[in-house]
Write an enzyme that holds these catalytic residues in place. Structure first.
Site, short mmCIF file in Angstrom:
data_model
loop_
_atom_site.label_atom_id
_atom_site.label_comp_id
_atom_site.label_asym_id
_atom_site.label_seq_id
_atom_site.Cartn_x
_atom_site.Cartn_y
_atom_site.Cartn_z
CE LYS A 69 -1.83 2.54 3.39
NZ LYS A 69 -2.58 2.91 4.61
CD GLU B 234 -4.90 4.96 1.44
OE1 GLU B 234 -4.00 4.16 1.75
OE2 GLU B 234 -5.68 5.46 2.27
CE LYS C 117 -7.13 2.26 2.34
NZ LYS C 117 -6.60 1.38 3.38
P1 13P Z 1 -8.93 4.71 7.44
O1 13P Z 1 -9.99 3.75 6.97
O2 13P Z 1 -8.89 4.87 8.93
O3 13P Z 1 -8.93 5.99 6.67
O4 13P Z 1 -7.54 4.01 7.15
C1 13P Z 1 -7.33 3.44 5.92
C2 13P Z 1 -5.91 3.56 5.56
O5 13P Z 1 -5.25 2.57 5.33
C3 13P Z 1 -5.33 4.90 5.45
O6 13P Z 1 -4.12 4.84 4.77
#
Ligand code: 13P
Length: 338
Positions: free
Chosen positions: A134, A175, A217
């Site tokens: 990620k 993300e 994401k």
């Molecule tokens: P949240 O769902 O708390 O936003 O966290 C997800 C995440 O991995 C943030 O990088």
């Protein structure tokens, strides 16, 4: 189908989602402070052990995102966490970015770092059992921001990261988070989210990233936290779907939302509403951190005697989000199962 495409599909398998448990040592400190627990290595290990050993965790959790320290830690019985998760049919993943840092010449904005040595680190993570990675880019809405400089630099870094991961045998979770902090309207959030996704997918294509071998994401299209007029569930679901259909290629197997500070039940309702509206060509699922962990963290409070209640709280949220991932959630089920 390639091995990586199979992993990506498994990450967004029907009625399942991803548990984000990759809080850095600094972030977990904030979470522990809220329950008065010391941020020691053993407490971090015990907390993650509690989450991962919850009975039935694999029923609605396809993968867990770990932090570097956690990937190297062990369950109470001596099993390394990646091996424990694998045994439970849950894919171990790893956060590989080095955090969002102040961006030069861009006041109030950040650029996510961590590309240096990334091929080498990925090779080690593969050896430690990781199957996916990620990287979180952060886009802030405010007076005169985001800037093109911030969006294009973050899109480029996300694409370089994704290419490196795919080349080393890991599925990248891409993300781009548009923060909900601020008093902006949902329309403004929609504009910025479209701008961001357009740049991110252009950069991914430039860097030859294979869409079939990644998971997106994103944040949802939502009113700013301090906006006086908060959009309702149906509007959030419709606008988010509209944006994703415009900018996310159908070849991407799945979209796993972050929760970003939404309450746990609202995050579930939004996901459910999108799936009830028919979703899109990709699976719409979850990769929640806070929205999956919050009730569990509160129940745990760092005490061994609370482990069973804390595990039940996690499993409940995972179950509810599993239902939302197929559009089968309801307030009645929320109450009944609670
Ligand atoms: P949240 O769902 O708390 O936003 O966290 C997800 C995440 O991995 C943030 O990088």
């Amino acid at each position: 189908m390639s091995e990586l495409a199979k992993v990506a599909q498994a990450m967004v398998a029907s009625a399942k989602g991803i548990l984000a448990a990759d809080e850095s040592t600094g972030t977990i400190e904030k979470r522990f402070k809220s329950i008065n627990v010391e941020n020691s290595e053993e407490n971090r290990r015990a907390y993650r052990d509690m989450l991962f050993t919850a009975k039935g965790v694999g029923d609605h959790i396809s993968g867990v995102i770990l932090y570097d320290e956690t990937l190297r830690q062990k369950s109470a019985d001596g099993t390394p966490f990646p091996a424990l998760l694998t045994r439970l049919g849950v894919l171990p993943g790893i956060k590989v970015d080095a955090g969002a840092k102040a961006m030069a010449l861009c006041d109030g904005e950040t650029i996510t770092e961590g590309l240096d040595n990334l091929p080498k680190r990925c090779a080690e993570y593969v050896k430690l059992g990781a199957k996916f990675t990620k990287w979180r880019a952060v886009i802030t809405i405010g007076n005169g921001i985001p800037s093109q400089a911030c969006i294009s630099a973050n899109a480029h870094a996300l694409a370089r990261y994704a290419a490196i991961c795919q080349s080393t045998g890991l599925v990248p979770i891409v993300e781009p988070e548009v923060l909900m902090d601020g008093d902006h309207t949902i329309e403004r959030c929609q504009d910025v989210t479209e701008w961001t996704l357009r740049e991110v997918f252009a950069a991914l294509a430039d860097q030859k990233v294979k869409f079939e071998e990644m998971v997106l994401k994103p944040s949802m299209v939502i009113s700013g936290k301090d906006c006086a007029k908060q959009a309702g569930v149906q509007e959030v679901a419709q606008r988010t779907l509209d944006v994703l259909k415009r900018w996310v290629p159908a070849a991407v197997p799945g979209i796993a939302f972050l929760s970003g500070g939404q309450s746990d039940e609202l995050a579930t309702e939004h996901l459910d509403a999108m799936n009830k509206l028919g979703g899109g060509p990709w699976t719409l699922s979850f990769s929640y951190g806070r929205a999956l962990q919050q009730p569990s963290l509160k129940a745990w409070k760092g005490m061994a005697g609370n482990v069973a209640a804390a595990q039940a709280a996690l499993i409940h949220r995972a179950h509810m989000n599993g239902l939302a991932a197929t559009g089968k959630y309801s307030a009645a089920l929320e109450k009944k199962a609670a």
